[in-house]
Design a protein around this motif. Structure first.
Motif, PDB file in Angstrom:
ATOM      1  N   VAL A 136       0.852  -1.189   0.000  1.00 43.82           N
ATOM      2  CA  VAL A 136       0.000   0.000   0.000  1.00 43.82           C
ATOM      3  C   VAL A 136       0.887   1.238   0.000  1.00 43.82           C
ATOM      4  CG1 VAL A 136      -1.838   1.257   1.185  1.00 43.82           C
ATOM      5  CG2 VAL A 136      -1.811  -1.258   1.224  1.00 43.82           C
ATOM      6  N   ILE A 137       0.703   2.058  -1.006  1.00 46.86           N
ATOM      7  CA  ILE A 137       1.461   3.294  -1.162  1.00 46.86           C
ATOM      8  C   ILE A 137       0.509   4.442  -0.881  1.00 46.86           C
ATOM      9  CG2 ILE A 137       2.754   4.726  -2.792  1.00 46.86           C
ATOM     10  CD1 ILE A 137       3.146   1.871  -4.280  1.00 46.86           C
ATOM     11  N   VAL A 138       0.842   5.260   0.108  1.00 47.59           N
ATOM     12  CA  VAL A 138      -0.011   6.394   0.460  1.00 47.59           C
ATOM     13  C   VAL A 138       0.711   7.673   0.049  1.00 47.59           C
ATOM     14  CG1 VAL A 138      -1.256   7.593   2.297  1.00 47.59           C
ATOM     15  CG2 VAL A 138      -0.999   5.100   2.390  1.00 47.59           C
ATOM     16  N   GLU A 139       0.190   8.311  -0.967  1.00 48.99           N
ATOM     17  CA  GLU A 139       0.744   9.562  -1.471  1.00 48.99           C
ATOM     18  C   GLU A 139       0.290  10.713  -0.574  1.00 48.99           C
ATOM     19  OE1 GLU A 139       2.632  10.214  -4.534  1.00 48.99           O
ATOM     20  OE2 GLU A 139       3.045   8.099  -4.155  1.00 48.99           O
ATOM     21  N   PRO A 140       1.052  11.805  -0.555  1.00 52.12           N
ATOM     22  CA  PRO A 140       0.649  12.955   0.262  1.00 52.12           C
ATOM     23  C   PRO A 140      -0.617  13.631  -0.281  1.00 52.12           C
ATOM     24  CG  PRO A 140       2.647  13.466  -0.986  1.00 52.12           C
ATOM     25  CD  PRO A 140       2.331  12.015  -1.223  1.00 52.12           C
ATOM     26  N   ALA A 141      -1.278  14.366   0.593  1.00 50.71           N
ATOM     27  CA  ALA A 141      -2.491  15.102   0.215  1.00 50.71           C
ATOM     28  C   ALA A 141      -2.173  16.136  -0.856  1.00 50.71           C
ATOM     29  CB  ALA A 141      -3.088  15.786   1.441  1.00 50.71           C
ATOM     30  N   LEU A 142      -3.152  16.409  -1.691  1.00 46.92           N
ATOM     31  CA  LEU A 142      -3.088  17.499  -2.673  1.00 46.92           C
ATOM     32  C   LEU A 142      -4.163  18.505  -2.282  1.00 46.92           C
ATOM     33  CD1 LEU A 142      -2.812  15.580  -6.088  1.00 46.92           C
ATOM     34  CD2 LEU A 142      -0.993  16.779  -4.872  1.00 46.92           C
ATOM     35  N   GLU A 143      -3.793  19.477  -1.473  1.00 41.17           N
ATOM     36  CA  GLU A 143      -4.776  20.434  -0.946  1.00 41.17           C
ATOM     37  C   GLU A 143      -5.512  21.185  -2.054  1.00 41.17           C
ATOM     38  OE1 GLU A 143      -5.938  20.599   2.004  1.00 41.17           O
ATOM     39  OE2 GLU A 143      -4.420  19.499   3.121  1.00 41.17           O
ATOM     40  N   ALA A 144      -4.855  21.413  -3.186  1.00 40.66           N
ATOM     41  CA  ALA A 144      -5.499  22.142  -4.281  1.00 40.66           C
ATOM     42  C   ALA A 144      -6.595  21.313  -4.952  1.00 40.66           C
ATOM     43  CB  ALA A 144      -4.458  22.563  -5.317  1.00 40.66           C
ATOM     44  N   GLY A 178      -0.543  -4.474 -15.517  1.00 43.09           N
ATOM     45  CA  GLY A 178       0.757  -3.819 -15.494  1.00 43.09           C
ATOM     46  C   GLY A 178       0.837  -2.507 -16.241  1.00 43.09           C
ATOM     47  N   HIS A 179      -0.288  -1.942 -16.613  1.00 43.21           N
ATOM     48  CA  HIS A 179      -0.335  -0.661 -17.305  1.00 43.21           C
ATOM     49  C   HIS A 179      -1.354   0.246 -16.620  1.00 43.21           C
ATOM     50  CE1 HIS A 179       1.445  -3.190 -20.420  1.00 43.21           C
ATOM     51  NE2 HIS A 179       1.944  -2.077 -20.914  1.00 43.21           N
ATOM     52  N   ALA A 180      -1.214   1.539 -16.846  1.00 42.87           N
ATOM     53  CA  ALA A 180      -2.177   2.511 -16.323  1.00 42.87           C
ATOM     54  C   ALA A 180      -2.572   3.458 -17.439  1.00 42.87           C
ATOM     55  CB  ALA A 180      -1.577   3.288 -15.156  1.00 42.87           C
ATOM     56  N   ILE A 181      -3.842   3.740 -17.519  1.00 43.00           N
ATOM     57  CA  ILE A 181      -4.371   4.704 -18.482  1.00 43.00           C
ATOM     58  C   ILE A 181      -4.927   5.866 -17.676  1.00 43.00           C
ATOM     59  CG2 ILE A 181      -6.090   5.127 -20.271  1.00 43.00           C
ATOM     60  CD1 ILE A 181      -6.001   2.041 -20.784  1.00 43.00           C
ATOM     61  N   ILE A 182      -4.382   7.050 -17.920  1.00 40.05           N
ATOM     62  CA  ILE A 182      -4.863   8.247 -17.231  1.00 40.05           C
ATOM     63  C   ILE A 182      -6.157   8.683 -17.906  1.00 40.05           C
ATOM     64  CG2 ILE A 182      -4.317  10.619 -16.553  1.00 40.05           C
ATOM     65  CD1 ILE A 182      -2.567   8.417 -15.208  1.00 40.05           C
ATOM     66  N   ALA A 201      -0.534  14.190 -11.043  1.00 38.84           N
ATOM     67  CA  ALA A 201      -0.115  13.537  -9.796  1.00 38.84           C
ATOM     68  C   ALA A 201      -0.329  12.022  -9.892  1.00 38.84           C
ATOM     69  CB  ALA A 201      -0.878  14.119  -8.611  1.00 38.84           C
ATOM     70  N   ALA A 202      -1.437  11.608 -10.500  1.00 37.70           N
ATOM     71  CA  ALA A 202      -1.690  10.173 -10.687  1.00 37.70           C
ATOM     72  C   ALA A 202      -0.659   9.572 -11.628  1.00 37.70           C
ATOM     73  CB  ALA A 202      -3.108   9.957 -11.230  1.00 37.70           C
ATOM     74  N   ARG A 203      -0.345  10.286 -12.703  1.00 32.10           N
ATOM     75  CA  ARG A 203       0.651   9.810 -13.676  1.00 32.10           C
ATOM     76  C   ARG A 203       2.004   9.586 -12.983  1.00 32.10           C
ATOM     77  NH1 ARG A 203       0.444  10.036 -18.880  1.00 32.10           N
ATOM     78  NH2 ARG A 203      -1.118  11.692 -18.932  1.00 32.10           N
ATOM     79  N   GLU A 204       2.411  10.529 -12.168  1.00 22.92           N
ATOM     80  CA  GLU A 204       3.701  10.409 -11.477  1.00 22.92           C
ATOM     81  C   GLU A 204       3.704   9.235 -10.508  1.00 22.92           C
ATOM     82  OE1 GLU A 204       4.538  14.184  -9.675  1.00 22.92           O
ATOM     83  OE2 GLU A 204       4.432  15.234 -11.594  1.00 22.92           O
ATOM     84  N   PRO A 230       7.367   4.647 -15.988  1.00 23.89           N
ATOM     85  CA  PRO A 230       6.741   5.731 -16.744  1.00 23.89           C
ATOM     86  C   PRO A 230       6.313   5.338 -18.164  1.00 23.89           C
ATOM     87  CG  PRO A 230       9.055   6.200 -16.301  1.00 23.89           C
ATOM     88  CD  PRO A 230       8.713   4.956 -15.566  1.00 23.89           C
ATOM     89  N   ASP A 231       6.971   4.365 -18.756  1.00 21.81           N
ATOM     90  CA  ASP A 231       6.616   3.954 -20.114  1.00 21.81           C
ATOM     91  C   ASP A 231       5.362   3.087 -20.155  1.00 21.81           C
ATOM     92  OD1 ASP A 231       8.126   1.989 -18.747  1.00 21.81           O
ATOM     93  OD2 ASP A 231       8.585   0.982 -20.628  1.00 21.81           O
ATOM     94  N   ARG A 232       4.809   2.736 -18.987  1.00 22.06           N
ATOM     95  CA  ARG A 232       3.614   1.907 -18.935  1.00 22.06           C
ATOM     96  C   ARG A 232       2.390   2.706 -18.470  1.00 22.06           C
ATOM     97  NH1 ARG A 232       4.713  -3.949 -16.982  1.00 22.06           N
ATOM     98  NH2 ARG A 232       4.334  -4.595 -19.096  1.00 22.06           N
ATOM     99  N   VAL A 233       2.527   4.031 -18.450  1.00 23.41           N
ATOM    100  CA  VAL A 233       1.422   4.917 -18.076  1.00 23.41           C
ATOM    101  C   VAL A 233       1.104   5.781 -19.272  1.00 23.41           C
ATOM    102  CG1 VAL A 233       0.643   6.707 -16.489  1.00 23.41           C
ATOM    103  CG2 VAL A 233       2.198   4.925 -15.667  1.00 23.41           C
ATOM    104  N   ILE A 234      -0.122   5.655 -19.768  1.00 22.62           N
ATOM    105  CA  ILE A 234      -0.501   6.447 -20.945  1.00 22.62           C
ATOM    106  C   ILE A 234      -1.734   7.287 -20.651  1.00 22.62           C
ATOM    107  CG2 ILE A 234       0.498   4.916 -22.644  1.00 22.62           C
ATOM    108  CD1 ILE A 234      -2.283   3.739 -23.069  1.00 22.62           C
TER     109      ILE A 234
END
Length: 115
Positions: free
Chosen positions: A58-66, A82-86, A100-103, A111-115
């Protein structure tokens, strides 16, 4: 501990985002008043614990207040095999969550598996 499994998939990771103080300004289908930030945090902590109990990393990213709704990380991306589509969120106020999701997903899948 058990890894989340489906007949065709073995889920090894779960991505979460810490809720921010701005959560009270998030979108809602029905306005029933502002959520209690402390209770929301408690519910989020329980959610993370439940995911950890499956054995997934489980990876918990920091809050994005904006972006108050960014705690709902399942909305801006579809992850499969094994891939992600934004995706394009329906509300313009959520467009900034995509990068932020892409990163974050790039760190998991590469990074080459996120489109």
């Amino acid at each position: 501990m058990h890894t989340l499994k489906h007949s065709s998939y073995n889920f090894t990771h779960a991505l979460c985002r810490q809720p921010g103080e701005s959560i009270a300004q998030g979108l809602r289908a029905t306005d029933v008043g502002n959520p209690d930030v402390a209770r929301f945090q408690q519910a989020h902590d329980s959610y993370v614990a439940a995911l950890q109990a499956t054995g997934a990393e489980v990876i918990v990213e920091p809050a994005l207040e904006a972006f108050p709704d960014s705690v709902f990380v399942e909305d801006p991306a579809l992850c499969l095999l094994g891939h992600a589509i934004i995706l394009r969120p329906g509300a313009e106020s959520r467009f900034g969550e995509r990068e932020a999701a892409r990163e974050a997903l790039g760190r998991i899948f590469g990074p080459d598996r996120v489109i």
